[in-house]
Design a protein around this motif. Structure first.
Motif, PDB file in Angstrom:
ATOM      1  N   ILE A 110       0.866  -1.175   0.000  1.00  0.00           N
ATOM      2  CA  ILE A 110       0.000   0.000   0.000  1.00  0.00           C
ATOM      3  C   ILE A 110       0.903   1.225   0.000  1.00  0.00           C
ATOM      4  O   ILE A 110       1.809   1.328   0.837  1.00  0.00           O
ATOM      5  CB  ILE A 110      -0.923   0.031   1.229  1.00  0.00           C
ATOM      6  CG1 ILE A 110      -1.865  -1.170   1.229  1.00  0.00           C
ATOM      7  CG2 ILE A 110      -1.726   1.324   1.259  1.00  0.00           C
ATOM      8  CD1 ILE A 110      -2.734  -1.256   2.461  1.00  0.00           C
ATOM      9  N   ILE A 111       0.676   2.140  -0.936  1.00  0.00           N
ATOM     10  CA  ILE A 111       1.481   3.352  -1.033  1.00  0.00           C
ATOM     11  C   ILE A 111       0.604   4.559  -0.734  1.00  0.00           C
ATOM     12  O   ILE A 111      -0.506   4.672  -1.250  1.00  0.00           O
ATOM     13  CB  ILE A 111       2.138   3.476  -2.420  1.00  0.00           C
ATOM     14  CG1 ILE A 111       3.129   2.325  -2.635  1.00  0.00           C
ATOM     15  CG2 ILE A 111       2.849   4.825  -2.559  1.00  0.00           C
ATOM     16  CD1 ILE A 111       3.824   2.358  -3.981  1.00  0.00           C
ATOM     17  N   GLU A 112       1.113   5.445   0.112  1.00  0.00           N
ATOM     18  CA  GLU A 112       0.349   6.617   0.514  1.00  0.00           C
ATOM     19  C   GLU A 112       1.269   7.818   0.613  1.00  0.00           C
ATOM     20  O   GLU A 112       2.484   7.692   0.804  1.00  0.00           O
ATOM     21  CB  GLU A 112      -0.331   6.350   1.859  1.00  0.00           C
ATOM     22  CG  GLU A 112      -1.317   7.412   2.314  1.00  0.00           C
ATOM     23  CD  GLU A 112      -2.383   7.698   1.286  1.00  0.00           C
ATOM     24  OE1 GLU A 112      -2.216   8.688   0.537  1.00  0.00           O
ATOM     25  OE2 GLU A 112      -3.368   6.945   1.219  1.00  0.00           O
ATOM     26  N   ASN A 113       0.694   8.991   0.462  1.00  0.00           N
ATOM     27  CA  ASN A 113       1.443  10.239   0.634  1.00  0.00           C
ATOM     28  C   ASN A 113       2.010  10.332   2.045  1.00  0.00           C
ATOM     29  O   ASN A 113       1.347   9.979   3.021  1.00  0.00           O
ATOM     30  CB  ASN A 113       0.513  11.414   0.346  1.00  0.00           C
ATOM     31  CG  ASN A 113       1.172  12.753   0.609  1.00  0.00           C
ATOM     32  OD1 ASN A 113       0.962  13.349   1.652  1.00  0.00           O
ATOM     33  ND2 ASN A 113       1.970  13.211  -0.332  1.00  0.00           N
ATOM     34  N   ASP A 114       3.246  10.820   2.175  1.00  0.00           N
ATOM     35  CA  ASP A 114       3.895  10.840   3.480  1.00  0.00           C
ATOM     36  C   ASP A 114       3.203  11.773   4.478  1.00  0.00           C
ATOM     37  O   ASP A 114       3.181  11.503   5.686  1.00  0.00           O
ATOM     38  CB  ASP A 114       5.379  11.199   3.354  1.00  0.00           C
ATOM     39  CG  ASP A 114       5.638  12.492   2.596  1.00  0.00           C
ATOM     40  OD1 ASP A 114       4.680  13.189   2.184  1.00  0.00           O
ATOM     41  OD2 ASP A 114       6.824  12.823   2.394  1.00  0.00           O
ATOM     42  N   LEU A 147      -5.570  14.992   5.571  1.00  0.00           N
ATOM     43  CA  LEU A 147      -6.877  15.163   6.195  1.00  0.00           C
ATOM     44  C   LEU A 147      -7.366  13.817   6.722  1.00  0.00           C
ATOM     45  O   LEU A 147      -7.423  12.837   5.983  1.00  0.00           O
ATOM     46  CB  LEU A 147      -7.873  15.718   5.176  1.00  0.00           C
ATOM     47  CG  LEU A 147      -9.311  15.951   5.648  1.00  0.00           C
ATOM     48  CD1 LEU A 147      -9.364  16.965   6.784  1.00  0.00           C
ATOM     49  CD2 LEU A 147     -10.168  16.439   4.477  1.00  0.00           C
ATOM     50  N   ILE A 148      -7.674  13.788   8.027  1.00  0.00           N
ATOM     51  CA  ILE A 148      -8.170  12.583   8.673  1.00  0.00           C
ATOM     52  C   ILE A 148      -9.615  12.812   9.091  1.00  0.00           C
ATOM     53  O   ILE A 148      -9.917  13.770   9.819  1.00  0.00           O
ATOM     54  CB  ILE A 148      -7.329  12.226   9.918  1.00  0.00           C
ATOM     55  CG1 ILE A 148      -5.849  12.072   9.548  1.00  0.00           C
ATOM     56  CG2 ILE A 148      -7.874  10.966  10.583  1.00  0.00           C
ATOM     57  CD1 ILE A 148      -5.549  10.934   8.601  1.00  0.00           C
ATOM     58  N   LYS A 155      -8.870  10.844   1.058  1.00  0.00           N
ATOM     59  CA  LYS A 155      -8.017  11.108  -0.092  1.00  0.00           C
ATOM     60  C   LYS A 155      -8.662  12.004  -1.138  1.00  0.00           C
ATOM     61  O   LYS A 155      -7.961  12.657  -1.909  1.00  0.00           O
ATOM     62  CB  LYS A 155      -7.587   9.786  -0.737  1.00  0.00           C
ATOM     63  CG  LYS A 155      -6.804   8.893   0.218  1.00  0.00           C
ATOM     64  CD  LYS A 155      -6.435   7.564  -0.396  1.00  0.00           C
ATOM     65  CE  LYS A 155      -5.422   7.739  -1.501  1.00  0.00           C
ATOM     66  NZ  LYS A 155      -4.839   6.448  -1.936  1.00  0.00           N
ATOM     67  N   GLY A 156      -9.999  12.020  -1.208  1.00  0.00           N
ATOM     68  CA  GLY A 156     -10.676  12.829  -2.200  1.00  0.00           C
ATOM     69  C   GLY A 156     -10.813  12.128  -3.539  1.00  0.00           C
ATOM     70  O   GLY A 156     -10.285  11.037  -3.763  1.00  0.00           O
ATOM     71  N   MET A 157     -11.519  12.774  -4.464  1.00  0.00           N
ATOM     72  CA  MET A 157     -11.797  12.187  -5.772  1.00  0.00           C
ATOM     73  C   MET A 157     -10.521  11.870  -6.550  1.00  0.00           C
ATOM     74  O   MET A 157     -10.419  10.850  -7.234  1.00  0.00           O
ATOM     75  CB  MET A 157     -12.681  13.128  -6.592  1.00  0.00           C
ATOM     76  CG  MET A 157     -12.992  12.603  -7.989  1.00  0.00           C
ATOM     77  SD  MET A 157     -14.000  13.735  -8.955  1.00  0.00           S
ATOM     78  CE  MET A 157     -15.565  13.612  -8.097  1.00  0.00           C
ATOM     79  N   HIS A 158      -9.540  12.768  -6.475  1.00  0.00           N
ATOM     80  CA  HIS A 158      -8.319  12.615  -7.273  1.00  0.00           C
ATOM     81  C   HIS A 158      -7.120  12.167  -6.444  1.00  0.00           C
ATOM     82  O   HIS A 158      -6.004  12.104  -6.958  1.00  0.00           O
ATOM     83  CB  HIS A 158      -7.979  13.934  -7.973  1.00  0.00           C
ATOM     84  CG  HIS A 158      -9.093  14.481  -8.802  1.00  0.00           C
ATOM     85  ND1 HIS A 158      -9.936  15.466  -8.353  1.00  0.00           N
ATOM     86  CD2 HIS A 158      -9.518  14.147 -10.043  1.00  0.00           C
ATOM     87  CE1 HIS A 158     -10.833  15.740  -9.281  1.00  0.00           C
ATOM     88  NE2 HIS A 158     -10.612  14.953 -10.317  1.00  0.00           N
ATOM     89  N   ALA A 161      -6.478  15.222  -1.674  1.00  0.00           N
ATOM     90  CA  ALA A 161      -6.971  15.913  -0.485  1.00  0.00           C
ATOM     91  C   ALA A 161      -5.825  16.161   0.496  1.00  0.00           C
ATOM     92  O   ALA A 161      -5.014  15.274   0.754  1.00  0.00           O
ATOM     93  CB  ALA A 161      -8.069  15.090   0.187  1.00  0.00           C
ATOM     94  N   GLY A 162      -5.764  17.370   1.011  1.00  0.00           N
ATOM     95  CA  GLY A 162      -4.708  17.713   1.960  1.00  0.00           C
ATOM     96  C   GLY A 162      -3.486  18.352   1.331  1.00  0.00           C
ATOM     97  O   GLY A 162      -2.561  18.746   2.051  1.00  0.00           O
TER      98      GLY A 162
END
Length: 299
Positions: A110-114, A147-148, A155-158, A161-162
């Motif tokens: 799983i990859i996520e923004n830091d 944003l939590i 994460k938002g549509m694209h 988010a954040g």
């Protein structure tokens, strides 16, 4: 019942860190290596090196261990193309990082923004653990945000988010690497403050020196720092006006600037669209540990 272990990777601009947690979130391994980023392959190999070392510990101590892998990166994976976009570590841009890592590691990731990892960690185990809805901002070399909502990353549509750092608050401001002018990142990140000082003085000073001079009322540092705090208030006030979170948590190297929580907070109240702001503005608790914990907890 078989234990499920969690492996987290925090891919930073200067260091890459791994953590191994057991099912009770006890730390079994934590290690850092310098981030080699001259080529995309170096980044892949650095992550594989840390994962392989972690897997070796698991296989030595446990029989057929079950584990998850979460990775925080300074960018995002586009939901349509599955390639990295908006990455400060620009060598990642345009590459199918998730696909390449899953092939290299022979395991789902799983990859996520830091910044999302930072916000998640502070929400689950940090200064914001008593809140459900938080906005986490990172002020370091750049500016990021997460944003939590109800203890989960939104994460938002694209998937953007954040992305607080790339909202333009000055159309005549400095050119940002993203192509826009006057992004928050160009004005109140560490590099942004240093660049503003150099632009106005022709002298290169690091953030601590600029702030030290400002506190001594030495010009032009004082005026430049005042502008920094004004822009901070404008930017964070905007967050409150749009998201109205229960709390805002600040991370990154600049989170240690005391004036953010005093003068800066008064500026936030000035710009937020409410007459009596009560939103706590808090310094992070987990420090630079937040990213790697958040990555491990992505699963």
């Amino acid at each position: 019942m078989q234990k499920t272990f969690k492996i987290g990777i925090d891919l930073g601009g200067t260091k890459t860190e791994v953590i191994l947690l057991d099912s009770e979130n006890q730390i079994l391994l934590r290690e850092r290596i310098p981030t080699q980023k001259e080529t995309y392959e170096q980044i892949l190999n650095g992550i594989k090196f840390l994962i392989d070392k972690t897997k070796q510990i698991l296989h030595n101590d446990y029989q057929s261990p079950d584990y998850t892998i979460g990775i925080g990166i300074p960018g995002i994976v586009d939901q349509i193309t599955e390639k990295v976009i908006n990455a400060n570590t620009t060598i990642l841009i345009g590459n199918p990082l998730k696909k390449d890592l899953e092939k290299l590691l022979d395991h789902p990731v799983i990859i996520e923004n830091d910044a999302n990892c930072f916000a998640l960690a502070e929400s689950l185990a940090g200064i914001a653990k008593d809140y459900q809805n938080i906005f986490g901002i990172i002020m370091g070399t750049g500016c990021g945000g997460g944003l939590i909502i109800n203890k989960k990353i939104y994460k938002g549509m694209h998937g953007i988010a954040g992305e607080w750092g790339h909202f333009s608050i000055d159309p005549n401001g400095p050119l940002c690497w993203c192509g826009n002018r006057g992004c928050i990142e160009t004005l109140i990140s560490g590099s942004g403050l240093e660049n503003q000082f150099f632009k106005k003085t022709g002298v290169s000073l690091k953030v601590p020196e600029i702030i030290q001079n400002a506190r001594r009322n030495i010009e032009p540092a004082k005026t430049i720092f005042d502008e920094f705090l004004e822009n901070f208030g404008r930017a964070v006030g905007g967050i409150i006006s749009v998201f109205d979170p229960e709390v805002i948590v600040i991370g990154g190297g600049l989170s240690n600037i005391e004036e953010l929580y005093t003068i800066g907070y008064e500026k936030v109240k000035k710009y937020a669209f409410y007459h009596s702001i009560r939103t706590p503005l808090l310094k992070n608790k987990l420090g630079d540990s937040a990213g790697v914990f958040g990555a491990a907890w992505l699963t």
